[in-house]
Design an enzyme around this catalytic site. Structure first.
Site, mmCIF file in Angstrom:
data_model
loop_
_atom_site.group_PDB
_atom_site.id
_atom_site.type_symbol
_atom_site.label_atom_id
_atom_site.label_comp_id
_atom_site.label_asym_id
_atom_site.label_seq_id
_atom_site.Cartn_x
_atom_site.Cartn_y
_atom_site.Cartn_z
ATOM 1 N N MET A 1 0.833 -1.211 0.000
ATOM 2 C CA MET A 1 0.000 0.000 0.000
ATOM 3 C C MET A 1 0.866 1.259 0.000
ATOM 4 O O MET A 1 0.552 2.236 -0.678
ATOM 5 C CB MET A 1 -0.933 0.005 1.216
ATOM 6 N N ARG B 1 11.440 0.616 7.100
ATOM 7 C CA ARG B 1 12.105 0.025 8.264
ATOM 8 C C ARG B 1 13.306 -0.828 7.830
ATOM 9 O O ARG B 1 14.403 -0.653 8.312
ATOM 10 C CB ARG B 1 11.112 -0.802 9.081
ATOM 11 N N VAL C 1 2.544 2.105 7.937
ATOM 12 C CA VAL C 1 3.047 0.930 8.660
ATOM 13 C C VAL C 1 1.857 0.197 9.281
ATOM 14 O O VAL C 1 0.785 0.790 9.443
ATOM 15 C CB VAL C 1 4.077 1.337 9.749
ATOM 16 N N SER D 1 -9.084 4.103 1.658
ATOM 17 C CA SER D 1 -9.724 2.889 1.140
ATOM 18 C C SER D 1 -9.518 2.745 -0.353
ATOM 19 O O SER D 1 -9.422 3.729 -1.079
ATOM 20 C CB SER D 1 -11.219 2.902 1.432
ATOM 21 N N LYS E 1 -13.605 5.454 8.436
ATOM 22 C CA LYS E 1 -13.041 4.286 7.734
ATOM 23 C C LYS E 1 -13.511 2.987 8.388
ATOM 24 O O LYS E 1 -13.787 1.991 7.716
ATOM 25 C CB LYS E 1 -11.505 4.357 7.719
ATOM 26 N N HIS F 1 -16.913 2.385 7.233
ATOM 27 C CA HIS F 1 -16.779 1.932 5.839
ATOM 28 C C HIS F 1 -16.530 0.419 5.820
ATOM 29 O O HIS F 1 -17.166 -0.325 5.075
ATOM 30 C CB HIS F 1 -15.629 2.682 5.165
ATOM 31 N N ASN F 2 -15.608 -0.033 6.663
ATOM 32 C CA ASN F 2 -15.281 -1.454 6.657
ATOM 33 C C ASN F 2 -16.409 -2.319 7.215
ATOM 34 O O ASN F 2 -16.599 -3.446 6.770
ATOM 35 C CB ASN F 2 -13.972 -1.696 7.410
ATOM 36 N N GLU G 1 -18.586 -2.645 4.410
ATOM 37 C CA GLU G 1 -17.886 -3.548 3.469
ATOM 38 C C GLU G 1 -18.142 -5.019 3.852
ATOM 39 O O GLU G 1 -18.502 -5.837 3.007
ATOM 40 C CB GLU G 1 -16.391 -3.212 3.517
ATOM 41 N N LYS H 1 -9.121 -8.625 9.748
ATOM 42 C CA LYS H 1 -8.114 -7.917 10.531
ATOM 43 C C LYS H 1 -8.781 -7.163 11.666
ATOM 44 O O LYS H 1 -8.119 -6.714 12.583
ATOM 45 C CB LYS H 1 -7.338 -6.957 9.635
ATOM 46 N N ARG I 1 -18.281 -14.416 9.530
ATOM 47 C CA ARG I 1 -16.843 -14.651 9.342
ATOM 48 C C ARG I 1 -16.300 -15.493 10.487
ATOM 49 O O ARG I 1 -15.477 -16.376 10.291
ATOM 50 C CB ARG I 1 -16.077 -13.329 9.276
HETATM 51 C C1 6PG Z 1 -10.265 -0.856 1.998
HETATM 52 C C2 6PG Z 1 -10.229 -2.170 2.730
HETATM 53 C C3 6PG Z 1 -8.873 -2.384 3.312
HETATM 54 C C4 6PG Z 1 -8.560 -3.806 3.696
HETATM 55 C C5 6PG Z 1 -9.214 -4.264 4.964
HETATM 56 C C6 6PG Z 1 -9.798 -5.646 4.854
HETATM 57 O O1 6PG Z 1 -11.144 -0.073 2.309
HETATM 58 O O2 6PG Z 1 -9.421 -0.672 1.136
HETATM 59 O O3 6PG Z 1 -11.192 -2.188 3.733
HETATM 60 O O4 6PG Z 1 -8.675 -1.448 4.313
HETATM 61 O O5 6PG Z 1 -8.842 -4.653 2.654
HETATM 62 O O6 6PG Z 1 -8.189 -4.284 5.918
HETATM 63 O O7 6PG Z 1 -10.164 -6.012 6.118
HETATM 64 P P1 6PG Z 1 -10.254 -7.493 6.641
HETATM 65 O O8 6PG Z 1 -8.881 -8.083 6.568
HETATM 66 O O9 6PG Z 1 -10.715 -7.284 8.033
HETATM 67 O O10 6PG Z 1 -11.215 -8.206 5.762
#
Ligand code: 6PG
Length: 467
Positions: free
Chosen positions: A13, A33, A77, A131, A185, A188-189, A192, A263, A290
């Site tokens: 990224m 790093r 990071v 994102s 964000k 957003h997730n 998502e 994550k 999940r």
């Molecule tokens: C985005 C995604 C990005 C990443 C997530 C996925 O908006 O570009 O959300 O941030 O793909 O970390 O999250 P998971 O690993 O929790 O599915």
């Protein structure tokens, strides 16, 4: 050019974002790093003809020393400890007036804490949600900025330049102080996760209830992507389903273990919702799905013990499309509710319409709905609920019978559709003016003398069981 903008962390990224910055004509100084990544990146940028304004250092220390003040350094990071460790080193190296920008998926509470600590030192801090995955970072992500107005002014030009554009407008904005950007964000997730789960459920019904091949289902998603469901996630679903595994010649999706990783950022939305005494039950269902998906062994035992096959379904494409559309509307609506509630609690004054606009391009949940969502938030929304906006009332009224047919058909035939069912449960709850929590209040009073409000408005009343 001597760069006053730096980027630390040249992972996938970080590198993509750095190339984007260079592509937009800004001078940039990079570091990482492990220092071997730096010459590799310089070479990569050179191959793209982007090395003219690029400089690099093999340590944070050297990086800061090479840059004239006032500097702005973007951190790419991993979230959590690595961010804290990098900040600790940077604080000692930077001077008053310099800016640190955390562009990772950080927990907004960490961002609030870091803003306080860093700004106490006379430095400026920005917590920035980015994102769009690797491609977004390279060619235009959606960017959600949290920080002071002064901090925003310091970086606005470059952020707007590198962001995705919707009708020429940058999909980046300053959405509030400290943790606001990272919270947007997070939501957003959450959305998502919900959207991905809804899509996966609908795929499952077509695959295991209607017996269609992944390729055929992919073609249906392709068609849907030209209508009301137009979105990045539906678009990539069509591509994924039509892809073939080169080793086995099977559909690519068929060689993948059905255990979803996470994550954590989507989960945070559900956690915050529940902590605030709210609910985002479609997002919660997606997080739960999940979690259960990772318990493959238990599901194998369950499949053995309760060995009832998933039955055939006679659901039409039109019904499935409508069900997915309502589910999607509800998951956005729930995400925005949580956004508003947190914004009130933390005094962020987040403008939901702006958040929707920032999501219109570049991000993972970009979809044709977002422009209408932004307009809905600019009008008077009854109870602040998106599902009561005129535009969405029409859509939901029209599609609700289909969602009902899909959920009832699926559940009757033994298919798990937790997110679709949650969307329906939510809509049915919100159209029930008098529900059944009168009974719950009575039970609470019965066993704990908790009291209840009578319909005539008298408070702290008790039932006859205490007479
Ligand atoms: C985005 C995604 C990005 C990443 C997530 C996925 O908006 O570009 O959300 O941030 O793909 O970390 O999250 P998971 O690993 O929790 O599915």
């Amino acid at each position: 050019d001597t760069a006053t903008l730096g980027l630390y962390g040249l992972g996938t990224m970080g590198s993509a974002l750095a190339l984007n910055i260079l592509d937009n004509g800004f001078a940039l100084h990079v570091s990482n790093r492990s220092s071997d990544a730096v010459p590799l990146f310089v070479e990569e940028a050179g191959a793209d003809g982007l090395a003219d304004k690029l400089t690099g250092s093999d340590s944070l220390d050297a990086m800061v020393n090479a840059m004239p003040a006032p500097r702005a350094i973007i951190l790419m990071v991993p979230s959590g400890k690595p961010v804290d460790a990098t900040i600790q080193t940077l604080i000692l190296l930077l001077a008053k007036g310099d800016t640190i920008i955390d562009a990772g998926n950080s927990d907004f509470r960490d961002t609030i804490r870091r803003t306080k600590d860093i700004e106490q030192q006379g430095l400026t801090f920005i917590g920035m949600g980015v994102s769009g995955g690797e491609d977004g970072a390279r060619h235009g992500p959606s960017i959600m900025v949290g920080g002071s107005p002064a901090a925003w002014n310091a970086v606005r030009e470059v952020i707007e330049a590198i962001a995705a554009k919707f009708n020429g407008e940058p999909c980046a904005d300053h959405l509030g102080p400290d943790g606001a950007g990272h919270f947007v964000k997070t939501v957003h997730n959450g959305i998502e996760y919900a959207d991905m789960q809804l899509i996966a459920e609908v795929y499952g019904l077509m695959r295991y209830g209607r017996g269609q091949s992944p390729g055929d289902i992919g073609a249906v998603f392709d068609r849907w992507n030209k209508g009301a469901l137009e979105s990045y996630l539906v678009e990539i679903t069509a591509k994924v389903l039509q892809a073939t595994d080169s080793e086995t010649d099977q559909p690519a999706v068929d060689v993948i273990l059905d255990a979803a990783g996470q994550k954590g950022t989507g989960r945070w939305t559900a956690i915050e919702a529940i902590r605030m005494g709210q609910s985002a039950n479609v997002i919660e269902a997606a997080v739960a799905a999940r979690a259960w998906s990772s318990e493959g062994a238990a599901r194998t035992v369950g499949a053995d013990i309760y060995d009832t096959p998933r039955g055939e379904l006679a659901l039409s494409d039109v019904d499935l499309e409508s069900a997915l559309l309502v589910g999607r509307i509800v998951s956005y609506a729930q995400g925005f509710r949580i956004l508003t509630a947190a914004s009130d609690e933390f005094d962020w004054s987040i403008d939901s319409a702006r958040a929707a606009e920032v999501w219109r391009a570049g991000c993972i949940i970009r979809s044709a709905l977002l422009d209408d969502i932004a307009s809905a938030f600019r009008s008077d929304l009854p109870e602040g609920q998106l599902i009561f906006a005129d535009h969405f009332v029409v859509l939901i009224r029209d599609a609700l019978p289909a969602l009902r047919r899909v959920v009832s058909g699926a559940t009757a035939a033994g298919h798990a559709v937790p997110a679709l069912a949650s969307a329906l449960g939510f809509l049915d709850t919100l159209r029930t003016a008098r529900g059944t929590t009168d009974l719950i209040q009575a039970q609470r009073d019965f066993f704990g003398r908790h009291g209840f409000v009578r319909l005539d408005g008298r408070k702290d009343q008790h039932g006859p069981w205490w007479d």
